[in-house]
Design a protein around this motif. Structure first.
Motif, PDB file in Angstrom:
ATOM      1  N   ALA A   1      -0.498   6.354  -8.783  1.00 24.48           N
ATOM      2  CA  ALA A   1       0.595   5.417  -8.515  1.00 24.48           C
ATOM      3  C   ALA A   1       0.036   4.064  -8.060  1.00 24.48           C
ATOM      4  CB  ALA A   1       1.531   6.000  -7.463  1.00 24.48           C
ATOM      5  N   GLU A   2      -1.020   4.098  -7.252  1.00 29.81           N
ATOM      6  CA  GLU A   2      -1.652   2.849  -6.812  1.00 29.81           C
ATOM      7  C   GLU A   2      -2.200   2.072  -8.006  1.00 29.81           C
ATOM      8  OE1 GLU A   2      -3.379   2.894  -2.283  1.00 29.81           O
ATOM      9  OE2 GLU A   2      -4.609   3.757  -3.853  1.00 29.81           O
ATOM     10  N   ARG A   3      -2.820   2.775  -8.930  1.00 28.52           N
ATOM     11  CA  ARG A   3      -3.396   2.103 -10.095  1.00 28.52           C
ATOM     12  C   ARG A   3      -2.302   1.506 -10.986  1.00 28.52           C
ATOM     13  NH1 ARG A   3      -7.613   7.036 -11.427  1.00 28.52           N
ATOM     14  NH2 ARG A   3      -8.686   6.948  -9.408  1.00 28.52           N
ATOM     15  N   ASP A   4      -1.149   2.177 -11.011  1.00 28.48           N
ATOM     16  CA  ASP A   4      -0.025   1.641 -11.788  1.00 28.48           C
ATOM     17  C   ASP A   4       0.677   0.501 -11.059  1.00 28.48           C
ATOM     18  OD1 ASP A   4      -0.534   3.485 -13.738  1.00 28.48           O
ATOM     19  OD2 ASP A   4       1.057   4.875 -13.160  1.00 28.48           O
ATOM     20  N   GLN A   5       0.276   0.260  -9.802  1.00 27.74           N
ATOM     21  CA  GLN A   5       0.857  -0.779  -8.949  1.00 27.74           C
ATOM     22  C   GLN A   5       2.372  -0.592  -8.805  1.00 27.74           C
ATOM     23  OE1 GLN A   5      -0.461  -4.780  -9.804  1.00 27.74           O
ATOM     24  NE2 GLN A   5      -2.449  -4.085 -10.541  1.00 27.74           N
ATOM     25  N   THR A   6       2.770   0.664  -8.634  1.00 26.37           N
ATOM     26  CA  THR A   6       4.181   0.956  -8.370  1.00 26.37           C
ATOM     27  C   THR A   6       4.394   1.089  -6.861  1.00 26.37           C
ATOM     28  OG1 THR A   6       3.766   3.334  -8.602  1.00 26.37           O
ATOM     29  CG2 THR A   6       4.446   2.146 -10.575  1.00 26.37           C
TER      30      THR A   6
ATOM     31  N   LEU B   1       7.020   8.480  -1.271  1.00 25.90           N
ATOM     32  CA  LEU B   1       7.178   9.641  -2.144  1.00 25.90           C
ATOM     33  C   LEU B   1       8.642   9.824  -2.522  1.00 25.90           C
ATOM     34  CD1 LEU B   1       4.916  12.277  -0.319  1.00 25.90           C
ATOM     35  CD2 LEU B   1       4.277  10.676  -2.132  1.00 25.90           C
ATOM     36  N   THR B   2       8.877  10.059  -3.810  1.00 26.60           N
ATOM     37  CA  THR B   2      10.236  10.424  -4.215  1.00 26.60           C
ATOM     38  C   THR B   2      10.478  11.890  -3.852  1.00 26.60           C
ATOM     39  OG1 THR B   2       9.467  11.012  -6.436  1.00 26.60           O
ATOM     40  CG2 THR B   2      10.248   8.752  -6.102  1.00 26.60           C
ATOM     41  N   ASP B   3      11.733  12.306  -3.871  1.00 29.68           N
ATOM     42  CA  ASP B   3      12.102  13.623  -3.349  1.00 29.68           C
ATOM     43  C   ASP B   3      11.496  14.790  -4.122  1.00 29.68           C
ATOM     44  OD1 ASP B   3      13.592  12.363  -1.422  1.00 29.68           O
ATOM     45  OD2 ASP B   3      15.499  12.529  -2.521  1.00 29.68           O
ATOM     46  N   ASP B   4      11.181  14.594  -5.403  1.00 32.45           N
ATOM     47  CA  ASP B   4      10.715  15.722  -6.205  1.00 32.45           C
ATOM     48  C   ASP B   4       9.195  15.858  -6.240  1.00 32.45           C
ATOM     49  OD1 ASP B   4      10.355  13.389  -7.535  1.00 32.45           O
ATOM     50  OD2 ASP B   4      11.334  13.986  -9.405  1.00 32.45           O
ATOM     51  N   VAL B   5       8.459  14.975  -5.563  1.00 32.66           N
ATOM     52  CA  VAL B   5       6.995  14.995  -5.628  1.00 32.66           C
ATOM     53  C   VAL B   5       6.417  16.220  -4.919  1.00 32.66           C
ATOM     54  CG1 VAL B   5       4.900  13.847  -4.813  1.00 32.66           C
ATOM     55  CG2 VAL B   5       6.675  12.528  -5.961  1.00 32.66           C
ATOM     56  N   ILE B   6       6.770  16.412  -3.650  1.00 36.48           N
ATOM     57  CA  ILE B   6       6.196  17.528  -2.880  1.00 36.48           C
ATOM     58  C   ILE B   6       6.596  18.889  -3.451  1.00 36.48           C
ATOM     59  CG2 ILE B   6       6.296  18.693  -0.638  1.00 36.48           C
ATOM     60  CD1 ILE B   6       6.019  15.985   0.688  1.00 36.48           C
TER      61      ILE B   6
ATOM     62  N   PRO C   1       0.830  -1.213   0.000  1.00 35.39           N
ATOM     63  CA  PRO C   1       0.000   0.000   0.000  1.00 35.39           C
ATOM     64  C   PRO C   1       0.861   1.258   0.000  1.00 35.39           C
ATOM     65  CG  PRO C   1       0.008  -1.018   2.174  1.00 35.39           C
ATOM     66  CD  PRO C   1       0.706  -1.971   1.256  1.00 35.39           C
ATOM     67  N   ILE C   2       0.363   2.296  -0.673  1.00 36.23           N
ATOM     68  CA  ILE C   2       1.056   3.585  -0.706  1.00 36.23           C
ATOM     69  C   ILE C   2       0.515   4.510   0.372  1.00 36.23           C
ATOM     70  CG2 ILE C   2       1.314   5.694  -2.091  1.00 36.23           C
ATOM     71  CD1 ILE C   2       1.633   3.962  -4.541  1.00 36.23           C
TER      72      ILE C   2
ATOM     73  N   HIS D   1       3.803  10.861 -11.997  1.00 38.61           N
ATOM     74  CA  HIS D   1       2.455  10.749 -11.436  1.00 38.61           C
ATOM     75  C   HIS D   1       1.889  12.132 -11.112  1.00 38.61           C
ATOM     76  CE1 HIS D   1       3.899   6.555 -10.243  1.00 38.61           C
ATOM     77  NE2 HIS D   1       2.923   6.357 -11.116  1.00 38.61           N
ATOM     78  N   VAL D   2       2.738  13.038 -10.651  1.00 45.22           N
ATOM     79  CA  VAL D   2       2.276  14.395 -10.328  1.00 45.22           C
ATOM     80  C   VAL D   2       1.827  15.110 -11.604  1.00 45.22           C
ATOM     81  CG1 VAL D   2       2.933  16.634  -9.365  1.00 45.22           C
ATOM     82  CG2 VAL D   2       3.765  14.527  -8.301  1.00 45.22           C
TER      83      VAL D   2
END
Length: 592
Positions: A445-450, A412-417, A142-143, A457-458
């Motif tokens: 991201a959940e739908r992509d199952q990553t 979350l990767t560093d560039d998301v926020i 889960p994310i 994603h953003v």
């Protein structure tokens, strides 16, 4: 039964004597007679050579034998037929459509046909029957840990960069904890600047502190975008206070009834109370019961407004308390029903005997008070608090604070926020937009199952939110506005750029003819174009054409294909799809 076809066929074949499927005479089972031969009929059976069928007609029995209710005869062989089976058999086919041979006698297992039917429809284990539709979707890690933290309805325990405004509100409202009515407050700010969240946070703190110090203080929240008339506002408030009064009465009644029971056994328990006798306790119980019966819920329509106001007034003033009425989107209430509601609420304190009322108004429109009656404006706007837009750094702090609770570990990767904050800062510092963007990115991201949310994603979330906004705005436009927008789309699809108002009007007229709609004047169509411009659907810029005067140059600000699809989903506009209205060629002043 295990579903083995061989065993099933063997069982059924052993009963074939019933309908003579093989054409041979077969011996009856031993249960039909003691030695396997047909039993001799008794005298009574021989005398009865006819029987009456179920439908009232007579039919002959074979050999003069009587067919009893327990063993009806087969119409072809005149042999007794087993009736223990779950469904009757006709010509080797039961009522469920299963092809079987009928059996007779006590040796026939009554569950044979039932098992056949169960085998035919399938009796697999439910786990084996599952197609795994959701199993694959649940397989990944889960994310989200708590997605609700990212929704606008969530009120956090900490609001970064709003400490000053929160302290200002608390300084004004602390008067309520002393039993006095605080000043009215007007809160201004654009959408997503934390106005409502801050006001709800302060209100929650006020109510919890009042309980701590046993000071009667209540806050009632009304969303005026939904409850937008004086009647509805007063009715909703009246009903809320009636429910609270009933709860207070019920609690006091329970205590008094308990006190009365104990006082009957030991009158000394009344010492130290305000009652000097059991009769006084009973009088108070009777008074409370009368009060409770006198309360009447206000219907959402049907009463005169003055009766609704009187009911609300009496409910508020039933017992001592300080009431803060929070009117969110207060400008919508004024726009829809004028300032009568605010006038009545702001003047209540001069008539109340036990209670005090304060108003907290929240608005996106900084100029809405310009349209208020001067008397209302002077009494309502005693204190004003302005919420400025957030900048990108402040939005980043807000998102980081929420993300700690909303997401699992390192989801979350560093560039998301930073990217979410940058996008939202472009939208006038809207924290609500930033939170929606972060939540939508997580859902994608959940739908992509990553395993994590990244920059891609953003960006997809930004496109999705923008498209959703466009779809909703276009879908709810009036028909005339849809026709004007469709005319602009038709011009752009035909290669016309920097479209002017005259060109739009020419195509608009043809569209109105196509679907038989009244045609507005060109001046009114110009107004509709301005409204579309304010909604951000088109971009209309006034340009000077020198001696030819001024005109508006119009271009679409939204995706053309998606917008056209939304317009054509309207049943009135769907007939336009196969038509190609005449597109007038623009006279290019620049070429002259």
């Amino acid at each position: 039964m295990n579903g083995d076809d061989t065993d099933q066929d063997t069982t059924l074949d052993s009963q074939r004597f019933v309908d003579g499927a093989d054409g041979d005479d077969e011996q009856l089972p031993s249960s039909a007679g003691g030695d396997g031969t047909r039993p001799e009929p008794d005298a009574e059976e021989e005398s009865a050579d006819r029987e009456e069928s179920a439908d009232g007609t007579e039919k002959p029995t074979a050999g003069g034998e009587e067919s009893t209710d327990d063993e009806p005869l087969d119409p072809e062989t005149a042999d007794p037929v087993d009736t223990d089976s779950a469904s009757p058999v006709r010509d080797g086919v039961d009522s469920s459509g299963v092809d079987v041979d009928s059996g007779s006698g006590d040796d026939v297992d009554s569950s044979v046909l039932d098992e056949v039917m169960l085998d035919d429809v399938g009796s697999e284990d439910p786990e084996e029957a599952s197609q795994g539709l959701f199993d694959d979707l649940l397989a990944g890690d889960p994310i989200f840990e708590n997605k609700e933290v990212l929704r606008p309805s969530y009120t956090p325990r900490k609001l970064p960069h709003r400490e000053e405004q929160i302290n200002n509100m608390a300084t004004i409202l602390v008067t309520a904890l002393r039993g006095d009515s605080p000043s009215n407050i007007l809160i201004y700010g654009k959408t997503g600047t934390g106005k409502t969240a801050s006001a709800k946070f302060v209100s929650t703190e006020l109510e919890s502190t009042s309980q701590k110090y046993e000071v009667p203080c209540e806050v009632e929240y009304i969303n005026c975008e939904v409850t937008d008339t004086q009647y509805r506002v007063l009715a909703q408030l009246a009903n809320k206070f009636i429910e609270k009064n009933e709860a207070v009465i019920d609690e006091e009644l329970d205590d008094l009834e308990d006190l009365r029971e104990r006082a009957h056994e030991d009158p000394t328990v009344l010492a130290g109370t305000e009652y000097d006798s059991v009769a006084a306790v009973e009088d108070r119980i009777e008074q409370l019961e009368d009060d409770r019966e006198s309360f009447e819920q206000v219907p959402m329509t049907g009463w005169p407004t003055d009766r609704v106001y009187s009911t609300f007034f009496d409910a508020v003033d039933y017992h001592e308390r300080v009431v803060v009425i929070m009117l969110d989107e207060i400008d919508k209430l004024v726009e829809k029903s004028g300032d009568d509601t605010l006038y009545n609420l702001s003047r209540m304190n001069s008539e109340l005997e036990r209670s005090r009322v304060s108003i907290m108004g929240i608005s996106n429109d900084l100029k809405f008070t310009d349209f208020l009656d001067p008397r209302v404006k002077s009494s309502l706007g005693e204190e004003e608090i302005v919420f400025p837009p957030y900048d990108a750094n402040q939005l980043r702090d807000i998102l980081e604070h929420r993300a700690e609770v909303a997401f699992e570990g390192d989801a979350l990767t560093d560039d998301v926020i930073p990217l979410c904050a940058a996008f939202a800062a472009q939208e006038h510092g809207d924290a609500r937009r930033a939170l929606d963007l972060l939540r939508t990115a997580g859902e994608l991201a959940e739908r992509d199952q990553t395993d994590d949310v990244d920059e891609d994603h953003v960006r997809k979330a930004q496109e999705k939110i923008e498209l959703d906004r466009v779809v909703e705005v276009v879908r709810t436009l009036p028909t005339q506005s849809k026709l004007v927008l469709f005319a602009i789309i038709m011009l752009e699809k035909n290669g016309v750029h920097n479209i002017n108002t005259g060109e739009v009007y020419n195509v608009y007229q043809r569209l109105c003819e196509e679907i038989d709609v009244d045609t507005l004047t060109q001046r009114r169509v110009t107004d509709l174009i301005s409204e579309l411009d304010m909604l951000g659907i088109v971009n209309a810029v006034v340009v000077s054409k020198g001696r030819y005067g001024r005109t508006k140059e119009i271009s679409l600000s939204v995706p053309i294909d998606e917008t056209e699809a939304v317009l054509l989903s309207d049943s009135r506009l769907s007939d336009i799809e196969d038509t190609q209205p005449f597109v007038q060629t623009r006279f290019d002043n620049d070429s002259s």
